[in-house]
Design a protein around this motif. Structure first.
Motif, PDB file in Angstrom:
ATOM      1  N   GLU A   1       0.845  -1.190   0.000  1.00  0.00           N
ATOM      2  CA  GLU A   1       0.000   0.000   0.000  1.00  0.00           C
ATOM      3  C   GLU A   1       0.881   1.240   0.000  1.00  0.00           C
TER       4      GLU A   1
ATOM      5  N   HIS B   1      -6.889  -3.526   9.169  1.00  0.00           N
ATOM      6  CA  HIS B   1      -7.907  -3.463   8.125  1.00  0.00           C
ATOM      7  C   HIS B   1      -7.804  -4.644   7.161  1.00  0.00           C
ATOM      8  N   CYS B   2      -6.590  -5.102   6.891  1.00  0.00           N
ATOM      9  CA  CYS B   2      -6.422  -6.276   6.032  1.00  0.00           C
ATOM     10  C   CYS B   2      -7.110  -7.485   6.648  1.00  0.00           C
TER      11      CYS B   2
ATOM     12  N   TYR C   1      -9.499  -7.362   8.941  1.00  0.00           N
ATOM     13  CA  TYR C   1     -10.925  -7.041   9.024  1.00  0.00           C
ATOM     14  C   TYR C   1     -11.649  -7.355   7.716  1.00  0.00           C
ATOM     15  N   ASN C   2     -10.982  -7.053   6.610  1.00  0.00           N
ATOM     16  CA  ASN C   2     -11.587  -7.263   5.292  1.00  0.00           C
ATOM     17  C   ASN C   2     -11.866  -8.730   4.983  1.00  0.00           C
ATOM     18  N   ARG C   3     -11.204  -9.624   5.698  1.00  0.00           N
ATOM     19  CA  ARG C   3     -11.313 -11.039   5.377  1.00  0.00           C
ATOM     20  C   ARG C   3     -12.397 -11.761   6.170  1.00  0.00           C
TER      21      ARG C   3
ATOM     22  N   LEU D   1     -18.875  -8.511  10.325  1.00  0.00           N
ATOM     23  CA  LEU D   1     -18.111  -7.401  10.901  1.00  0.00           C
ATOM     24  C   LEU D   1     -18.859  -6.810  12.082  1.00  0.00           C
TER      25      LEU D   1
ATOM     26  N   ARG E   1     -15.649   1.140   8.692  1.00  0.00           N
ATOM     27  CA  ARG E   1     -16.168   0.639   7.420  1.00  0.00           C
ATOM     28  C   ARG E   1     -15.086  -0.209   6.750  1.00  0.00           C
ATOM     29  N   ARG E   2     -15.504  -0.997   5.791  1.00  0.00           N
ATOM     30  CA  ARG E   2     -14.527  -1.807   5.065  1.00  0.00           C
ATOM     31  C   ARG E   2     -13.596  -0.903   4.266  1.00  0.00           C
ATOM     32  N   LEU E   3     -12.316  -1.138   4.420  1.00  0.00           N
ATOM     33  CA  LEU E   3     -11.317  -0.477   3.587  1.00  0.00           C
ATOM     34  C   LEU E   3     -10.616  -1.562   2.773  1.00  0.00           C
ATOM     35  N   TYR E   4      -9.937  -1.155   1.730  1.00  0.00           N
ATOM     36  CA  TYR E   4      -9.360  -2.157   0.847  1.00  0.00           C
ATOM     37  C   TYR E   4      -7.888  -1.896   0.560  1.00  0.00           C
TER      38      TYR E   4
ATOM     39  N   CYS F   1      -3.477  -6.206   0.047  1.00  0.00           N
ATOM     40  CA  CYS F   1      -2.787  -7.185   0.877  1.00  0.00           C
ATOM     41  C   CYS F   1      -3.179  -8.582   0.432  1.00  0.00           C
TER      42      CYS F   1
END
Length: 287
Positions: A6, A42-43, A45-47, A51, A56-59, A62
């Motif tokens: 990133e 966040h990586c 969390y996204n998986r 939730l 909020r979902r971030l992208y 990763c």
């Protein structure tokens, strides 16, 4: 192995964040600002499939070399945690809407057996702290604990009971502790990841150590019961780190920023951690 790719934008330049870390039962991320510690949270969390939390979902870019089966990710930012307890008044009644929504969400997944065990674990850790403090003749500063099912808050030191309206920002550690206890209860039949931004917010050094030790004991008991309960946290507190560290349960990573890149190294449990403690700086006299 989790790999993060990133670009972190600062006020005067872009920094390339490209690093890999091995996630442990407890993964602690520390070091300088703007180095990608929160990106890791966040990586993860996204998986998750479900939730729980306000983020909020971030992208961030990763990848994970091994599959990360996460049924539930619970995210708490300690500096904003008490916002969950904001009061909403309607006529003569008091509604703690965000708070009860949170508990209602946990209730869908929580095990009553694990709920009892979580609060027993909390009491065990608190009693041990009290025992040591009595022997050493020192004063403790422990967080308040939420009674089971969210009916009130109890002072671990005095036994005094407080209502929700009495819970101020200084009790942010109590809300973090609530997340940890209820996230643990959801791990019966589910893979749960608790993600915490700066759990030491508004906490004294002893309280930060207490939170780290409580999380360590919860994860240790989860491992003994073959439960899938893990924690990842960012922190600037050596006290929290020392509370959570040890017994091959926690791994600590130090993040460092160079001019246009980021380096991540694993802490050996003994060496100096930049920025967390610098006694020589405290002796600098300002003319």
């Amino acid at each position: 192995m989790l790999r993060v790719f990133e670009t972190i934008a600062t006020y005067d330049r872009d920094i390339k964040a490209g690093f890999s870390i091995e996630l442990a039962p407890i993964t602690v991320l520390t070091g300088e600002n703007m180095t990608g510690k929160s990106l890791v949270l966040h990586c993860i969390y996204n998986r998750a499939g479900k939730l729980i939390g306000r983020v909020r979902r971030l992208y961030p870019l990763c990848t994970a070399e091994s599959r990360m089966d996460i049924d539930i990710a619970v995210f708490v930012d300690a500096y904003r945690a008490v916002d969950l307890l904001r009061l909403f008044r309607k006529k003569d009644d008091i509604f703690l809407t965000p708070h009860y929504k949170l508990l209602k969400t946990f209730a869908k997944y929580a095990s009553s057996e694990l709920l009892d065990e979580a609060f027993e674990t909390l009491q065990d850790v608190a009693d041990r702290f009290k025992e040591v403090s009595k022997k050493k003749g020192v004063e403790l500063d422990l967080p308040m604990v939420m009674r089971k099912y969210g009916k009130a808050w109890v002072d671990l030191k005095t036994g005094a009971i407080a209502g929700f309206a009495d819970l101020l920002f200084i009790y942010a550690p109590s809300v973090v502790m609530m997340y940890a206890l209820y996230a643990y209860t959801a791990s019966h039949g589910h893979s749960v990841y608790l993600l915490v931004e700066q759990p030491e917010a508004h906490a004294s050094p002893v309280t930060a150590f207490f939170l780290g030790r409580l999380m360590k004991v919860l994860v240790k008991r989860a491992m003994e019961k073959k439960l899938k309960f893990r924690i990842a946290a960012t922190t600037y507190s050596l006290d929290f780190i020392l509370g959570a560290y040890g017994e091959d349960i926690a791994t600590v990573y130090i993040f460092k920023q160079f001019h246009d890149s980021i380096a991540v190294e694993r802490w050996d449990g003994k060496s100096y951690i930049p920025a967390l403690s610098a006694p020589s700086v405290y002796n600098v006299e300002i003319p």
